[in-house]
Write a protein that holds these residues in place. Structure first.
Motif, PDB file in Angstrom:
ATOM      1  N   ASP A 179      34.037  22.971  20.590  1.00  0.00           N
ATOM      2  CA  ASP A 179      33.771  22.689  19.296  1.00  0.00           C
ATOM      3  C   ASP A 179      34.890  22.540  18.514  1.00  0.00           C
ATOM      4  O   ASP A 179      34.938  21.838  17.444  1.00  0.00           O
ATOM      5  N   GLN A 180      36.019  23.256  18.710  1.00  0.00           N
ATOM      6  CA  GLN A 180      37.061  23.641  17.981  1.00  0.00           C
ATOM      7  C   GLN A 180      38.488  23.822  18.859  1.00  0.00           C
ATOM      8  O   GLN A 180      37.939  24.256  19.861  1.00  0.00           O
ATOM      9  N   PHE A 181      39.509  23.486  18.177  1.00  0.00           N
ATOM     10  CA  PHE A 181      40.894  24.007  18.949  1.00  0.00           C
ATOM     11  C   PHE A 181      41.358  24.886  17.766  1.00  0.00           C
ATOM     12  O   PHE A 181      41.472  24.447  16.804  1.00  0.00           O
ATOM     13  N   THR A 182      42.327  25.808  18.396  1.00  0.00           N
ATOM     14  CA  THR A 182      42.887  26.552  17.328  1.00  0.00           C
ATOM     15  C   THR A 182      44.625  26.415  17.542  1.00  0.00           C
ATOM     16  O   THR A 182      44.914  25.805  18.555  1.00  0.00           O
ATOM     17  N   PHE A 183      45.131  26.219  16.699  1.00  0.00           N
ATOM     18  CA  PHE A 183      46.677  26.157  17.028  1.00  0.00           C
ATOM     19  C   PHE A 183      47.588  26.937  16.095  1.00  0.00           C
ATOM     20  O   PHE A 183      47.279  27.654  15.227  1.00  0.00           O
ATOM     21  N   THR A 184      49.101  26.872  16.366  1.00  0.00           N
ATOM     22  CA  THR A 184      50.049  27.178  15.269  1.00  0.00           C
ATOM     23  C   THR A 184      51.011  26.538  15.528  1.00  0.00           C
ATOM     24  O   THR A 184      51.576  25.805  16.351  1.00  0.00           O
ATOM     25  N   TYR A 185      52.003  26.386  14.190  1.00  0.00           N
ATOM     26  CA  TYR A 185      53.048  25.557  14.426  1.00  0.00           C
ATOM     27  C   TYR A 185      53.985  25.700  13.394  1.00  0.00           C
ATOM     28  O   TYR A 185      53.766  26.601  12.289  1.00  0.00           O
ATOM     29  N   GLU A 186      55.262  25.373  13.352  1.00  0.00           N
ATOM     30  CA  GLU A 186      56.156  25.880  12.408  1.00  0.00           C
ATOM     31  C   GLU A 186      56.592  24.482  11.638  1.00  0.00           C
ATOM     32  O   GLU A 186      56.796  23.182  12.306  1.00  0.00           O
ATOM     33  N   SER A 187      57.055  24.267  10.367  1.00  0.00           N
ATOM     34  CA  SER A 187      57.481  23.216   9.653  1.00  0.00           C
ATOM     35  C   SER A 187      58.619  23.410   8.727  1.00  0.00           C
ATOM     36  O   SER A 187      58.872  24.642   8.307  1.00  0.00           O
ATOM     37  N   SER A 188      59.507  22.624   8.617  1.00  0.00           N
ATOM     38  CA  SER A 188      60.615  22.627   7.863  1.00  0.00           C
ATOM     39  C   SER A 188      60.627  21.473   6.693  1.00  0.00           C
ATOM     40  O   SER A 188      60.390  20.377   7.016  1.00  0.00           O
ATOM     41  N   ILE A 209      60.603  14.532  -0.963  1.00  0.00           N
ATOM     42  CA  ILE A 209      60.823  15.707  -0.075  1.00  0.00           C
ATOM     43  C   ILE A 209      60.654  14.980   1.352  1.00  0.00           C
ATOM     44  O   ILE A 209      60.182  13.637   1.335  1.00  0.00           O
ATOM     45  N   LYS A 210      60.923  15.825   2.114  1.00  0.00           N
ATOM     46  CA  LYS A 210      60.969  15.179   3.634  1.00  0.00           C
ATOM     47  C   LYS A 210      60.541  16.462   4.353  1.00  0.00           C
ATOM     48  O   LYS A 210      61.229  17.686   4.199  1.00  0.00           O
ATOM     49  N   THR A 211      59.256  16.123   5.371  1.00  0.00           N
ATOM     50  CA  THR A 211      58.825  17.273   6.034  1.00  0.00           C
ATOM     51  C   THR A 211      59.012  17.017   7.623  1.00  0.00           C
ATOM     52  O   THR A 211      58.760  15.980   7.955  1.00  0.00           O
ATOM     53  N   GLN A 212      59.379  17.819   8.448  1.00  0.00           N
ATOM     54  CA  GLN A 212      59.406  17.821   9.725  1.00  0.00           C
ATOM     55  C   GLN A 212      58.457  19.108  10.270  1.00  0.00           C
ATOM     56  O   GLN A 212      58.652  20.254   9.789  1.00  0.00           O
ATOM     57  N   ALA A 213      57.793  18.767  11.507  1.00  0.00           N
ATOM     58  CA  ALA A 213      56.944  20.002  12.039  1.00  0.00           C
ATOM     59  C   ALA A 213      56.896  19.832  13.529  1.00  0.00           C
ATOM     60  O   ALA A 213      56.686  18.673  14.078  1.00  0.00           O
ATOM     61  N   GLY A 214      56.691  20.838  14.202  1.00  0.00           N
ATOM     62  CA  GLY A 214      56.463  20.911  15.648  1.00  0.00           C
ATOM     63  C   GLY A 214      57.588  20.234  16.574  1.00  0.00           C
ATOM     64  O   GLY A 214      58.612  20.256  16.130  1.00  0.00           O
ATOM     65  N   TYR A 215      57.051  19.293  17.339  1.00  0.00           N
ATOM     66  CA  TYR A 215      57.973  18.914  18.563  1.00  0.00           C
ATOM     67  C   TYR A 215      58.338  17.373  18.331  1.00  0.00           C
ATOM     68  O   TYR A 215      57.622  16.492  17.731  1.00  0.00           O
ATOM     69  N   ASP A 216      59.740  17.263  18.351  1.00  0.00           N
ATOM     70  CA  ASP A 216      60.307  15.815  18.223  1.00  0.00           C
ATOM     71  C   ASP A 216      60.601  15.120  19.378  1.00  0.00           C
ATOM     72  O   ASP A 216      61.632  15.802  20.228  1.00  0.00           O
ATOM     73  N   GLY A 217      59.796  14.299  19.853  1.00  0.00           N
ATOM     74  CA  GLY A 217      60.023  13.685  21.249  1.00  0.00           C
ATOM     75  C   GLY A 217      61.257  12.846  21.455  1.00  0.00           C
ATOM     76  O   GLY A 217      61.722  12.971  22.214  1.00  0.00           O
ATOM     77  N   SER A 218      61.656  12.434  20.107  1.00  0.00           N
ATOM     78  CA  SER A 218      63.088  11.514  20.285  1.00  0.00           C
ATOM     79  C   SER A 218      64.486  12.392  20.420  1.00  0.00           C
ATOM     80  O   SER A 218      65.249  11.982  21.022  1.00  0.00           O
ATOM     81  N   THR A 231      61.076  26.832   5.057  1.00  0.00           N
ATOM     82  CA  THR A 231      60.723  26.672   6.701  1.00  0.00           C
ATOM     83  C   THR A 231      59.230  27.694   6.468  1.00  0.00           C
ATOM     84  O   THR A 231      59.343  28.956   6.190  1.00  0.00           O
ATOM     85  N   THR A 232      58.331  27.271   7.133  1.00  0.00           N
ATOM     86  CA  THR A 232      56.909  27.911   6.995  1.00  0.00           C
ATOM     87  C   THR A 232      56.134  27.907   8.305  1.00  0.00           C
ATOM     88  O   THR A 232      56.483  27.116   9.057  1.00  0.00           O
ATOM     89  N   ASP A 233      55.436  29.206   8.564  1.00  0.00           N
ATOM     90  CA  ASP A 233      54.575  28.963   9.684  1.00  0.00           C
ATOM     91  C   ASP A 233      53.288  29.031   9.459  1.00  0.00           C
ATOM     92  O   ASP A 233      52.550  29.199   8.207  1.00  0.00           O
ATOM     93  N   HIS A 234      52.335  28.316  10.343  1.00  0.00           N
ATOM     94  CA  HIS A 234      51.091  27.941   9.977  1.00  0.00           C
ATOM     95  C   HIS A 234      49.988  28.017  11.201  1.00  0.00           C
ATOM     96  O   HIS A 234      50.791  28.199  12.171  1.00  0.00           O
TER      97      HIS A 234
END
Length: 297
Positions: A48-57, A75-84, A255-258
């Motif tokens: 029914d749901q997924f749980t997750f954690t991530y960090e953003s800057s 403002i400019k935000t980045q979070a999680g994985y950057d494939g490039s 930088t924040t954790d979620h």
């Protein structure tokens, strides 16, 4: 410190009901001869749901108004994985991933088909999400974002990441209890191999198809019928000017954790719309002290 967000799910159109989903990773990681409730040998059980954690800057640039952070600054935000760049905006894979699914495993590892550990992990990321901020009388920083791209990845070794699905974000804005982002699922520029990782449990839409990619391709922009897979996400934006660290003369970072959960929502039969992939209530929001580095534009 921690703050809990009780977010409101916004439906793009029509009435929606919660829809169980499952994931088909293409391999059977479950044990042989063990009773389980997987949807197929290579699938998970219904979730029914997924749980997750991530960090953003995030970096705010003081480009309007008085010195310091003020209304109208960018403002400019980045979070999680950057494939490039094959890097994370902050943290590591361990702090930027789906952490599990609800309901939890019923018959041990088999009901999740071996998710986690060294088997398979889902992570995601967004880069250079640009917008402006409003600063209210209490010093709260309220971001308002424009278009962006949210990318989902699957990895089986923590080194190679398959971009199996994207969400084209149209906007992000403050609601009063948090922030909401809206967008639409898209497979135009993703990698091949795991595009039908996510599946709708009830194949009542789009000619009985289950996989997100099959639904998008057959009944989406390239098909005869009109089908949009819409995205609604909610996240805690309870930050203040005082929590940002000055990086340069005119930039300020944080930088924040979620962590939180998400789910899929499907409209009533016959509407040919899939309203889904909702990142609900990033509960347990935890502020870290300083963002030590400036994010490249």
């Amino acid at each position: 410190m921690k703050r809990i967000l009780l977010a409101t799910l916004l439906a793009a159109s029509g009435s929606v009901t919660a829809a169980p989903f499952y994931m088909d990773v293409g391999i059977d990681v479950g044990g042989v001869g063990v009773v389980d409730d997987k949807e197929c040998a290579t699938c998970t059980s219904l979730k029914d749901q997924f749980t997750f954690t991530y960090e953003s800057s995030s970096v705010i640039t003081d480009d309007v108004g008085p010195a310091g952070i003020s209304t109208g600054d960018s403002i400019k935000t980045q979070a999680g994985y950057d494939g490039s760049t094959n890097t994370f905006a902050a943290g590591t894979l361990g702090t930027n991933q789906f952490t599990g699914f609800l309901p939890a495993e019923t018959f041990g590892a088999n009901s999740d088909n071996g998710y986690g550990g060294s088997n398979w992990i889902i992570t995601f990321g967004i880069k250079d999400w640009a917008g402006t901020v409003t600063v209210d009388g209490s010093g709260a920083v309220l971001p308002n974002y424009g278009p962006g791209l949210l990318e989902f990845y699957l990895t089986t070794d923590g080194t190679t990441f398959n971009n199996f699905m994207d969400v084209k974000l149209s906007t992000g804005f403050v609601t009063g209890t948090g922030s909401v982002i809206l967008g639409e699922v898209d497979f135009t520029s993703v990698d091949a191999g795991f595009n039908n990782l996510f599946n709708v449990a009830d194949p009542g839409q789009c000619g009985g198809l289950n996989g997100f990619y099959d639904i998008w391709f057959t009944c989406g922009p390239t098909g005869l019928d009109s089908l949009s897979i819409d995205f609604t996400g909610a996240f805690d934006s309870d930050v203040t000017v005082a929590q940002f660290t000055q990086l340069t003369a005119d930039t300020f970072g944080i930088t924040t954790d979620h962590d939180g959960s998400g789910r899929f929502d499907v409209p009533e039969p016959g509407t040919l719309s899939l309203l889904g992939l909702s990142l609900l209530g990033l509960g347990g929001f935890r502020m870290r002290k300083a963002a030590e580095k400036k994010i490249a534009a």
